[in-house]
Design a protein around this motif. Structure first.
Motif, PDB file in Angstrom:
ATOM      1  N   GLY A  21      22.639  48.719   7.206  1.00 58.71           N
ATOM      2  CA  GLY A  21      22.041  48.564   8.541  1.00 58.71           C
ATOM      3  C   GLY A  21      22.330  49.725   9.466  1.00 58.71           C
ATOM      4  N   ARG A  22      22.157  50.944   8.946  1.00 54.92           N
ATOM      5  CA  ARG A  22      22.485  52.155   9.719  1.00 54.92           C
ATOM      6  C   ARG A  22      21.778  52.170  11.072  1.00 54.92           C
ATOM      7  N   ARG A  23      20.475  51.902  11.083  1.00 56.96           N
ATOM      8  CA  ARG A  23      19.732  51.930  12.354  1.00 56.96           C
ATOM      9  C   ARG A  23      20.078  50.747  13.249  1.00 56.96           C
ATOM     10  N   PHE A  24      20.516  49.638  12.629  1.00 55.71           N
ATOM     11  CA  PHE A  24      20.852  48.453  13.420  1.00 55.71           C
ATOM     12  C   PHE A  24      22.244  48.567  14.025  1.00 55.71           C
ATOM     13  N   GLY A  25      23.122  49.308  13.341  1.00 55.76           N
ATOM     14  CA  GLY A  25      24.497  49.425  13.813  1.00 55.76           C
ATOM     15  C   GLY A  25      25.486  48.609  13.005  1.00 55.76           C
ATOM     16  N   GLY A  26      25.039  48.074  11.881  1.00 56.31           N
ATOM     17  CA  GLY A  26      25.903  47.284  10.998  1.00 56.31           C
ATOM     18  C   GLY A  26      25.057  46.508  10.019  1.00 56.31           C
ATOM     19  N   ALA A  29      22.859  41.559   7.072  1.00 58.52           N
ATOM     20  CA  ALA A  29      23.229  40.244   6.523  1.00 58.52           C
ATOM     21  C   ALA A  29      24.095  39.469   7.511  1.00 58.52           C
ATOM     22  N   LEU A  30      24.895  40.195   8.325  1.00 62.56           N
ATOM     23  CA  LEU A  30      25.851  39.567   9.234  1.00 62.56           C
ATOM     24  C   LEU A  30      25.320  39.389  10.657  1.00 62.56           C
ATOM     25  N   VAL A  31      24.055  39.728  10.872  1.00 62.19           N
ATOM     26  CA  VAL A  31      23.480  39.554  12.212  1.00 62.19           C
ATOM     27  C   VAL A  31      23.314  38.060  12.485  1.00 62.19           C
ATOM     28  N   GLU A  32      23.843  37.629  13.636  1.00 63.93           N
ATOM     29  CA  GLU A  32      23.686  36.227  14.019  1.00 63.93           C
ATOM     30  C   GLU A  32      22.472  36.092  14.916  1.00 63.93           C
ATOM     31  N   HIS A  33      21.618  35.141  14.572  1.00 64.81           N
ATOM     32  CA  HIS A  33      20.387  34.924  15.330  1.00 64.81           C
ATOM     33  C   HIS A  33      20.071  33.433  15.295  1.00 64.81           C
ATOM     34  N   ARG A  34      19.900  32.852  16.463  1.00 64.24           N
ATOM     35  CA  ARG A  34      19.591  31.423  16.575  1.00 64.24           C
ATOM     36  C   ARG A  34      20.616  30.563  15.837  1.00 64.24           C
ATOM     37  N   GLY A  35      21.904  30.947  15.970  1.00 61.94           N
ATOM     38  CA  GLY A  35      22.990  30.141  15.442  1.00 61.94           C
ATOM     39  C   GLY A  35      23.252  30.268  13.955  1.00 61.94           C
ATOM     40  N   GLN A  36      22.592  31.233  13.327  1.00 66.94           N
ATOM     41  CA  GLN A  36      22.767  31.414  11.887  1.00 66.94           C
ATOM     42  C   GLN A  36      22.800  32.894  11.559  1.00 66.94           C
ATOM     43  N   LEU A  37      23.548  33.248  10.527  1.00 63.54           N
ATOM     44  CA  LEU A  37      23.500  34.624  10.052  1.00 63.54           C
ATOM     45  C   LEU A  37      22.170  34.862   9.340  1.00 63.54           C
ATOM     46  N   PHE A  38      21.672  36.094   9.442  1.00 60.78           N
ATOM     47  CA  PHE A  38      20.430  36.437   8.747  1.00 60.78           C
ATOM     48  C   PHE A  38      20.474  36.015   7.283  1.00 60.78           C
ATOM     49  N   VAL A  39      21.600  36.298   6.616  1.00 57.65           N
ATOM     50  CA  VAL A  39      21.688  36.027   5.181  1.00 57.65           C
ATOM     51  C   VAL A  39      21.612  34.522   4.900  1.00 57.65           C
ATOM     52  N   GLU A 186       7.530  40.434  10.423  1.00 58.64           N
ATOM     53  CA  GLU A 186       8.155  41.609  11.044  1.00 58.64           C
ATOM     54  C   GLU A 186       9.580  41.809  10.533  1.00 58.64           C
ATOM     55  N   ASP A 187       9.901  43.051  10.198  1.00 57.54           N
ATOM     56  CA  ASP A 187      11.276  43.329   9.822  1.00 57.54           C
ATOM     57  C   ASP A 187      12.040  43.839  11.040  1.00 57.54           C
ATOM     58  N   VAL A 188      13.332  43.607  11.025  1.00 59.52           N
ATOM     59  CA  VAL A 188      14.195  43.941  12.150  1.00 59.52           C
ATOM     60  C   VAL A 188      15.012  45.174  11.773  1.00 59.52           C
ATOM     61  N   ASP A 189      14.685  46.319  12.362  1.00 57.36           N
ATOM     62  CA  ASP A 189      15.419  47.544  12.075  1.00 57.36           C
ATOM     63  C   ASP A 189      16.494  47.832  13.103  1.00 57.36           C
ATOM     64  N   ARG A 190      16.243  47.421  14.356  1.00 58.13           N
ATOM     65  CA  ARG A 190      17.165  47.702  15.456  1.00 58.13           C
ATOM     66  C   ARG A 190      17.383  46.423  16.270  1.00 58.13           C
ATOM     67  N   PRO A 191      18.474  46.338  17.023  1.00 61.99           N
ATOM     68  CA  PRO A 191      18.723  45.125  17.806  1.00 61.99           C
ATOM     69  C   PRO A 191      17.558  44.748  18.722  1.00 61.99           C
ATOM     70  N   GLU A 192      16.850  45.750  19.250  1.00 63.21           N
ATOM     71  CA  GLU A 192      15.740  45.415  20.145  1.00 63.21           C
ATOM     72  C   GLU A 192      14.535  44.803  19.422  1.00 63.21           C
ATOM     73  N   ASP A 193      14.546  44.863  18.083  1.00 63.39           N
ATOM     74  CA  ASP A 193      13.457  44.235  17.310  1.00 63.39           C
ATOM     75  C   ASP A 193      13.664  42.746  17.088  1.00 63.39           C
TER      76      ASP A 193
END
Length: 196
Positions: A21-26, A29-39, A186-193
Motif C-alpha cells: 500500500g505504498r500510495r495509501f501509506g500502509g 489489508a489493515l485499513v479499517e472501514h465501516r468497522g471492519q478491516l478491508f481484508v 472502484e479500487d482504493v489507492d489513497r485514503p481520499e479514495d
C-alpha cells in the motif's frame, strides 16, 4: 426411484491482500472501514457469495494481519515475493488451489471495498472449468474475476509484476457481467479514495 441431486460447479475465492500500500501509506489489508478491516470485508464477500475455500494471500505486515483480522474460516498463504507485485500473489494462490476440488477461482484484490457478496454470486454463477468472466461497472471491466481451471496455467505464466491476470484476459475472450446495480468496482489507492 431416488434421483441424484445435481452438484453445482465448485468455485474457490482468492483474495489478494499482500501489497504494501505504498500510495495509501500502509498495507490496505489493515485499513479499517465501516468497522471492519478491508481484508475481513473482502473475505466475507467471497464466502457470502458462495466461494469455498477462501484463500487469502498475505505479504506486507502478514503477522499483523494474522493477529488483528478475523480470518478463521479462510486459508492463509504467505507470499514471500509480495514486493514483486500482484502477479506473484496470484501465482501463489493458484498454486495452493492446484489440488482443490474446484472448477474455477474467483479473484478479488483487497482494495475494492465496494464489491459485495451479491456481485460475487452473480459472477460465480458462470463457474465452469473454461470460464473467463469479470464484473463490469457501467461498461468498465472490474472485479471480481472468475478464472476457470483450464486457464490457470496460462494466467500463472503471464502473471508478472503488477499485471495479475490482465495480460491473459486481454488475449482471450472474456464475458463481462454488469454488477453496478449491486456493487461498486472502484479500487482504493489513497485514503481520499475511501467511500464515505
Amino acid at each position: 426411484m431416488p434421483t441424484n441431486p445435481i452438484t453445482p460447479p465448485a468455485v474457490a475465492g482468492l483474495l489478494l491482500a499482500a501489497g504494501g500500500g505504498r500510495r495509501f501509506g500502509g498495507p490496505k489489508a489493515l485499513v479499517e472501514h465501516r468497522g471492519q478491516l478491508f481484508v475481513e470485508a473482502a473475505a466475507a464477500a467471497l464466502a457470502g457469495g458462495g466461494c469455498a475455500p477462501v484463500v487469502v494471500v498475505l505479504g506486507a505486515s502478514a503477522a499483523e494481519v494474522r493477529e488483528r483480522a478475523d480470518l478463521s474460516d479462510a486459508v492463509l498463504v504467505d507470499n514471500p515475493e509480495w514486493v514483486s507485485g500482484m502477479g506473484s500473489s496470484l501465482r501463489a494462490g493458484l498454486a495452493v488451489l492446484a489440488d482443490a476440488p474446484v472448477d474455477a477461482v474467483l479473484v478479488l484484490p483487497v482494495d475494492t471495498p465496494g464489491v459485495t457478496a451479491a456481485a460475487v454470486r452473480r459472477v460465480a454463477a458462470h463457474t465452469s472449468p473454461d470460464a473467463l468472466v469479470r464484473a463490469s461497472y457501467k461498461g468498465r471491466p472490474g472485479h471480481p474475476v472468475l478464472i476457470g481451471r483450464a486457464h490457470w496455467a496460462g494466467v500463472a505464466e503471464l502473471a508478472v509484476g503488477d499485471a495479475g491476470a490482465r495480460d491473459y484476459l486481454r488475449r482471450n475472450p472474456v464475458l463481462d457481467v454488469p454488477c453496478a446495480d449491486v456493487a461498486s468496482g472502484e479500487d482504493v489507492d489513497r485514503p481520499e479514495d475511501l467511500p464515505s
